[in-house]
Design a protein around this motif. Structure first.
Motif, short mmCIF file in Angstrom:
data_model
loop_
_atom_site.label_atom_id
_atom_site.label_comp_id
_atom_site.label_asym_id
_atom_site.label_seq_id
_atom_site.Cartn_x
_atom_site.Cartn_y
_atom_site.Cartn_z
N ASN A 124 0.80 -1.19 0.18
CA ASN A 124 -0.02 -0.01 -0.10
C ASN A 124 1.17 1.18 0.02
OD1 ASN A 124 -1.92 2.01 0.32
ND2 ASN A 124 -2.48 1.52 2.53
N PRO A 125 1.11 1.63 -1.10
CA PRO A 125 2.04 2.91 -1.17
C PRO A 125 1.71 4.30 -0.51
CG PRO A 125 0.85 2.80 -3.24
CD PRO A 125 0.53 1.61 -2.31
N PHE A 126 0.57 4.54 0.00
CA PHE A 126 -0.22 5.85 0.45
C PHE A 126 0.04 5.67 2.18
CE2 PHE A 126 -2.39 5.14 -3.49
CZ PHE A 126 -1.87 6.21 -4.19
N TRP A 127 0.26 6.85 2.63
CA TRP A 127 0.37 6.98 4.05
C TRP A 127 -0.13 8.17 4.48
CZ3 TRP A 127 3.19 10.80 6.16
CH2 TRP A 127 4.13 11.49 5.41
N ALA A 128 -0.73 8.26 5.55
CA ALA A 128 -1.41 9.78 6.14
C ALA A 128 -0.94 9.85 7.59
CB ALA A 128 -2.73 9.99 5.80
N GLU A 129 -0.53 10.94 8.09
CA GLU A 129 -0.03 11.15 9.66
C GLU A 129 -0.73 12.41 10.12
OE1 GLU A 129 3.70 9.48 11.33
OE2 GLU A 129 4.12 11.75 10.95
N LEU A 130 -1.10 12.35 11.49
CA LEU A 130 -1.25 13.44 12.38
C LEU A 130 -0.37 13.40 13.36
CD1 LEU A 130 -3.18 15.89 13.11
CD2 LEU A 130 -4.57 14.10 14.25
N ALA A 172 2.50 22.48 18.69
CA ALA A 172 2.96 22.14 17.40
C ALA A 172 1.97 21.15 16.78
CB ALA A 172 4.36 21.20 17.51
N LEU A 173 1.40 21.21 15.68
CA LEU A 173 0.47 20.54 14.69
C LEU A 173 1.20 20.26 13.45
CD1 LEU A 173 -2.48 19.36 14.95
CD2 LEU A 173 -3.04 21.56 14.01
N ASP A 174 0.78 18.97 12.89
CA ASP A 174 1.44 18.68 11.63
C ASP A 174 0.18 17.83 11.05
OD1 ASP A 174 3.69 20.15 11.33
OD2 ASP A 174 4.83 18.63 12.49
N PHE A 175 -0.04 17.97 9.89
CA PHE A 175 -0.76 17.11 8.95
C PHE A 175 -0.02 16.65 7.79
CE2 PHE A 175 -4.10 19.69 10.91
CZ PHE A 175 -5.01 18.93 11.42
N SER A 176 0.28 15.41 7.76
CA SER A 176 1.15 14.84 6.56
C SER A 176 0.78 13.70 5.84
CB SER A 176 2.66 14.87 6.76
OG SER A 176 2.79 13.85 7.94
N GLY A 177 1.09 13.61 4.53
CA GLY A 177 0.85 12.30 3.91
C GLY A 177 1.47 12.33 2.73
N GLY A 178 1.78 11.19 1.95
CA GLY A 178 2.46 10.94 0.66
C GLY A 178 2.60 9.55 0.39
N SER A 216 -4.46 -3.71 13.23
CA SER A 216 -5.22 -2.61 12.12
C SER A 216 -4.05 -1.93 11.35
CB SER A 216 -5.91 -1.50 13.06
OG SER A 216 -4.89 -0.62 13.59
N SER A 217 -4.57 -1.03 10.44
CA SER A 217 -3.65 -0.23 9.53
C SER A 217 -3.47 1.03 10.43
CB SER A 217 -4.28 0.00 8.27
OG SER A 217 -4.48 -0.90 7.39
N ALA A 218 -3.71 1.25 11.67
CA ALA A 218 -3.27 2.32 12.43
C ALA A 218 -1.89 2.41 13.15
CB ALA A 218 -4.33 2.67 13.40
N HIS A 219 -1.16 3.34 13.19
CA HIS A 219 0.18 3.17 13.90
C HIS A 219 0.37 4.23 14.70
CE1 HIS A 219 1.71 0.14 10.88
NE2 HIS A 219 0.73 0.61 10.22
N ALA A 220 0.70 4.23 15.88
CA ALA A 220 1.26 5.34 16.82
C ALA A 220 2.65 5.35 16.74
CB ALA A 220 0.81 5.16 18.24
N PHE A 231 3.35 13.37 19.76
CA PHE A 231 2.89 12.00 19.40
C PHE A 231 2.34 11.89 17.91
CE2 PHE A 231 3.40 12.86 23.80
CZ PHE A 231 3.87 11.64 24.22
N THR A 232 2.29 11.12 17.27
CA THR A 232 1.74 10.68 16.04
C THR A 232 0.74 9.43 15.93
OG1 THR A 232 3.48 9.41 15.01
CG2 THR A 232 3.55 11.63 15.06
N ILE A 233 -0.15 9.76 14.90
CA ILE A 233 -0.84 8.65 14.69
C ILE A 233 -1.15 8.76 13.15
CG2 ILE A 233 -3.12 10.23 15.00
CD1 ILE A 233 -2.83 6.33 15.70
N ALA A 234 -0.75 7.52 12.50
CA ALA A 234 -0.89 7.33 11.29
C ALA A 234 -1.60 6.20 10.63
CB ALA A 234 0.62 7.13 10.83
N TYR A 235 -1.91 6.37 9.30
CA TYR A 235 -2.56 5.14 8.46
C TYR A 235 -1.69 4.77 7.49
CZ TYR A 235 -6.01 2.51 5.72
OH TYR A 235 -6.83 1.58 5.05
N TYR A 236 -1.46 3.44 7.27
CA TYR A 236 -0.57 2.76 6.27
C TYR A 236 -0.87 1.40 5.98
CZ TYR A 236 3.13 3.20 9.52
OH TYR A 236 4.14 3.06 10.73
#
Length: 202
Positions: free
Chosen positions: A30-36, A58-64, A162-166, A197-202
């Motif tokens: 799965n080449p896509f990822w998103a993170e908060l 500090a707040l970041d929204f990222s993906g790629g 799951s596909s969730a990652h901390a 702290f981050t929570i991501a989906y990939y």
């Protein structure tokens, strides 16, 4: 050794070094990822021969995309709240001279993660791009733009099946912005240490 033999030997060495990149398949399933990311940053601003330190959110929204198992490329939109705008000067925690005033630094970065294990575990993070410094007061606003770069490290782990990652990440940030066109924003530079702290989906 002939030049051709040297080229063949160099190619063989590079192939052995890079072998982990495709050991389990070069491209991620799965080449896509998103993170908060959400956390704390200590921002030091340097302007007019003075330094000002701020405790910030500090707040970041990222993906790629995961271009290869250990290499992740994406865009990061976020920043730091330096001074939260007050809604009323009557509030004892909001003095009259701070009413309706706010300041923040925002950024849009191109980021690159190197993850030796492919997904979870330790990672190295770097990013560079554009920033903007916003200042709002009494219904008026001003901003100026510049650049920002960051370098850091972190660790992530999967949440169950799951596909969730901390994860947790620490970065050192340095940037600069030019003088604003109004509201008297001077040219200055800044540095920051942030932990998120981050929570991501990939």
């Amino acid at each position: 050794m002939a030049p051709r033999s040297l080229r063949l030997a160099a190619f063989a060495i590079l192939a052995l070094i890079a072998q982990p990149l495709w050991a389990d398949g070069f491209y991620a399933p799965n080449p896509f990822w998103a993170e908060l990311g959400l956390g704390y940053a200590r921002v030091e601003r340097h302007e007019n021969l003075q330094s000002v330190g701020d405790d910030s959110v500090a707040l970041d929204f990222s993906g790629g995309l995961r271009v290869a198992l250990p290499l992740w490329v994406g865009l990061d939109l976020g920043g730091y709240t330096i001074q939260v705008p007050c809604l009323s000067g009557v509030d004892p925690y909001c003095p009259g001279n701070q009413a309706n005033r706010g300041r923040s630094i925002e950024h849009l970065l191109v980021g690159l993660d190197f993850r030796p294990r492919g997904e979870d575990g330790w990672l190295l993070h770097g990013g560079a791009g554009l920033n903007a410094f916003w200042a709002e007061q009494a219904g008026t606003s001003a901003h100026c733009c510049g650049w920002e770069g960051e370098l850091g490290t972190g660790y992530t782990w999967r949440l169950g099946d799951s596909s969730a990652h901390a994860g947790i990440r620490a970065d050192y940030v340095y940037g600069r912005f030019e003088a604003g066109s109004n509201a008297g924003i001077p040219a200055s530079d800044y540095s920051a240490l942030k932990v998120m702290f981050t929570i991501a989906y990939y």
